[in-house]
Design a protein around this motif. Structure first.
Motif, short mmCIF file in Angstrom:
data_model
loop_
_atom_site.label_atom_id
_atom_site.label_comp_id
_atom_site.label_asym_id
_atom_site.label_seq_id
_atom_site.Cartn_x
_atom_site.Cartn_y
_atom_site.Cartn_z
N ALA A 100 0.83 -1.21 0.00
CA ALA A 100 0.00 0.00 0.00
C ALA A 100 0.86 1.25 0.00
CB ALA A 100 -0.92 -0.01 1.21
N TYR A 105 -1.14 4.15 -1.70
CA TYR A 105 -2.56 3.88 -1.70
C TYR A 105 -3.35 4.93 -0.92
CZ TYR A 105 -6.92 1.33 -0.87
OH TYR A 105 -8.23 0.97 -0.79
N LYS A 109 -6.36 7.22 -2.22
CA LYS A 109 -7.67 7.14 -1.59
C LYS A 109 -8.17 8.52 -1.17
CE LYS A 109 -8.13 4.73 2.21
NZ LYS A 109 -8.15 3.60 3.17
N ALA A 119 -10.22 2.73 -5.72
CA ALA A 119 -11.31 1.75 -5.63
C ALA A 119 -11.01 0.51 -6.47
CB ALA A 119 -12.62 2.40 -6.10
N ASN A 122 -8.51 -1.48 -4.69
CA ASN A 122 -9.18 -2.13 -3.57
C ASN A 122 -9.93 -3.39 -4.03
OD1 ASN A 122 -9.65 -2.23 -0.87
ND2 ASN A 122 -11.58 -1.10 -0.98
N ASP A 127 -7.41 -6.08 1.28
CA ASP A 127 -6.91 -5.03 2.17
C ASP A 127 -7.09 -5.40 3.65
OD1 ASP A 127 -9.62 -4.86 2.36
OD2 ASP A 127 -9.71 -2.66 2.22
N LEU A 137 -2.67 -5.71 0.18
CA LEU A 137 -2.33 -4.28 0.23
C LEU A 137 -1.43 -3.96 1.42
CD1 LEU A 137 -5.53 -2.23 -0.73
CD2 LEU A 137 -3.27 -2.16 -1.80
#
Lengths: 501, 148
Positions: A100, A105, A109, A119, A122, A127, A137
């Motif tokens: 991540a 990440y 996000k 998304a 994800n 995750d 992640l």
């Protein structure tokens, strides 16, 4: 001819170890051929990799001491040339220790415009929290991708893009007539993500029309695809589970068939059903140090077969057809008792075919050399380095070369390598998954090589070696610098004479 | 020759056959010592060491065997030749017990054999130094390299 061999991931490192052992024993790769290894791993603390690197350095020093001229054969004969780019640790900076963080990440996000990308990620990656074995992640990557090629394939791009890893240097150096070979497993993380990326990259290079890249684009490229060959203990806390090895391998093979295979000239598939006691479950790091396995020896042999292949015999030269595929299936090693498979020791004769006089036979190209080296190693450890050959009534060769063999830098290095060889063969024999047990170093020289039960044991191996060493040491002309070289040359001859008995 | 066979001179002086040593004994002993030493050296360096790894210990063993062989051969040859020498020259008339004593072995004969043994050891060493350099055991009993 130079063959650039890419050893990817932990399996690549273990295959490299077996390759170094084969080449140390004098297995030939052809006159004027040389190997440039490129070791790619995320987890440079991996125990298998450290062992392979140490071995490689030791091999090169002994190879330089032996200083063979073209056409000569013997122990440590094949040239393995290291380059600045031979060790590629594709590890990002310490701050990006999870996947991540690596792809930023949280930034994606939190950014309104990039939120759809977050998304999508994800949706593609698990995750779960960091302590969950299924997390992707939040996977802690200090010791590699832990069997997640979907993560590895993203990070592997760094290898091509970051100039410090030296891929561009490799491309610049790659000349006409060179070849490339890739070794990696397809049931783990690093290997299964690196192997297809390398193949695709090789074939893309040169589209811009630059000279050396064109050479790579059209060069013979082979791959050794190592299928699952061991299993590990179940551990609910570990991200690695051998239950997924086969499904990962199947998925990878399907993908390779569609995207990769046609870009290769030769593919070697090697695998083995893990049947005995599973390995301890280590995600990586120094603790990941598996026992040597027969599959790794056979994979190393595939590299040598590819290098030795004559240019005229390279298949799929125009890359329009299908590559030549070689499969290896071990039929021995299991004994079915009362409906249950039990391990039995596997000898050379079971695996590699009967000894015969054909110069092209497996025996002549591999087994004879390994036997020769094993005899030499056993003799050196029992007599040369133990001091039994020294003194007033010592052996003739030792009077000339002894103080140079055991002293200085050469002696301890040779002894170190020989002890590693003994350990390697012991690991092969003691492997809990498949016992490949060609030598017993605890026995006398005459009983060192496990032979067909119906054949008589070798006789007078000790005297054969001593006689050959005495004959060969005549070459010594009071030049201390040449003592190590002469010892390796005459040791090779002595080993071969012992193996031929 | 008296100088070489220094051990024999004294004991042989009072024997009726004492002149045999000067007539042929010394030459015979010397030649036999050389032949046995050369044979031993050739066997060691060019036969044995081709089939078995040899060490200085084997060199000493070969020397010992050559020495003992020289002792025995010289003793028995001397005995036979001296008996013939006594009979041919009718020396038993001057000393009727001479043949009996020679058959049992006299001190001069033992000394003659011992002196030949010493000569054989010396020749073994000399021929080893000369002949070893072309053999597989070029550095036995001493030496490091064959040549510079």
């Amino acid at each position: 001819m130079t063959t650039y061999v890419f050893f990817v991931g932990g399996t690549g490192a273990r295959v490299l170890r077996s390759l170094v052992m084969l080449l140390a024993s004098g297995v030939e790769i052809g006159a004027n051929n040389k190997i440039v290894p490129v070791i790619i791993d995320y987890d440079m603390q991996n125990g298998d990799l450290k062992e392979a690197k140490d071995l490689l350095n030791l091999y090169n020093r002994l190879h330089n001491t032996a200083a063979y001229t073209s056409g000569e054969s013997g122990f440590f004969n094949a040239a393995i040339e290291m380059r600045d780019y031979s060790m590629a640790n594709i590890k990002g900076d310490g701050d990006r220790d999870t996947f991540a963080k690596y792809i930023m990440y949280s930034f994606l996000k939190n950014d309104r415009e990039l939120a759809p990308t977050a998304a999508l990620i994800n949706a593609l990656y698990d995750d779960s929290p960091q302590d969950s074995p299924s997390t992707e992640l939040n996977l802690e990557m200090s010791v590699g991708f832990k069997g997640n090629p979907n993560i590895g394939s993203v990070i592997f791009n760094d290898y091509f893009n970051d100039r410090s890893y030296g891929y561009q240097d490799f491309v610049s150096e790659f000349g006409d007539g060179s070849r490339a070979f890739i070794v990696g497993s397809i049931f783990g993380g690093t290997g299964s993500s690196g192997l297809p990326q390398l193949v695709k990259k090789f074939r893309q290079e040169g589209e811009a029309g630059s000279g050396n890249s064109t050479a790579l684009q059209h060069a013979p490229v082979g791959a050794c695809v190592v299928l699952p060959y061991f299993n590990v203990n179940k551990d609910a806390r570990s991200a690695i589970s051998s239950d997924t090895f086969n499904s990962k391998a199947k998925a990878a093979l399907t993908y390779y068939a569609a995207e990769i295979n046609s870009k290769l000239n030769e593919i070697y598939y090697i695998g083995c059903t893990g049947a005995g006691q599973p390995y301890a479950n280590h995600e990586g790091g120094e603790a990941q140090k598996n026992y040597a396995h027969l599959v790794e020896v056979l994979s190393a042999m595939s590299i040598i077969e590819f290098i030795r292949r004559d240019d005229r015999d390279i298949p799929n030269k125009d890359l329009t057809g299908t590559p030549e595929c070689y499969e290896y299936r071990v039929q021995h090693g299991l004994l079915n008792k009362n409906g249950r498979d039990e391990l039995k020791p596997v000898s050379y004769l079971d695996i590699l075919g009967l000894k015969n006089d054909d110069e092209k036979s497996i025996y002549h190209r591999y087994v004879r050399h390994l036997n020769a080296f094993a005899y030499f190693v056993k003799y050196c450890l029992d007599f040369t380095f133990s001091g039994k050959d020294s003194g007033m009534f010592g052996q003739s060769y030792y009077k000339s070369l002894g103080k140079y063999i055991t002293g200085g830098q050469f002696g301890p290095e040779l002894k170190d390598f020989e002890e590693r060889f003994v350990r390697w063969t012991k690991e092969l024999g003691d492997n809990s998954q498949l016992r490949f047990d060609p030598y017993d170093f605890s026995q006398e020289l005459d009983y060192l090589v496990h032979r067909d039960e119906n054949k008589a044991k070798a006789k007078d191996i000790k005297d054969t070696i001593r006689l050959a060493l005495a004959n060969g040491s005549k070459e010594y002309k009071s030049e201390p610098d040449s003592a190590g070289k002469i010892f390796l040359h005459i040791g090779s001859q002595a080993g071969i004479e012992a193996a031929d008995r | 020759m008296n100088f070489i066979y220094f051990l024999v001179n004294g004991p042989s002086q009072n024997e009726v056959y004492g002149s045999w040593y000067m007539d042929e004994g010394y030459v015979l002993g010397l030649v036999l010592s050389i032949i046995i030493a050369v044979l031993a050296v050739v066997l060691f360096y060019y036969v044995w060491s081709k089939f078995k790894p040899v060490t200085a210990l084997h060199w000493f063993i070969t020397m010992g065997v050559a020495a003992v062989a020289t002792f025995c051969v010289n003793f028995f040859i001397a005995k036979g030749r001296i008996v013939n020498y006594i009979s041919f020259n009718a020396l038993d008339q001057a000393d009727p017990t001479a043949i009996q004593r020679v058959a049992a072995g006299t001190l001069d004969m033992w000394m003659y054999s011992l002196n030949s043994l010493i000569l054989a050891v010396i020749f073994y060493f000399i021929f080893s130094v000369i002949l070893k350099r072309w053999s597989n055991s070029y550095n036995i009993p001493f030496g490091v390299s064959r040549k510079k």
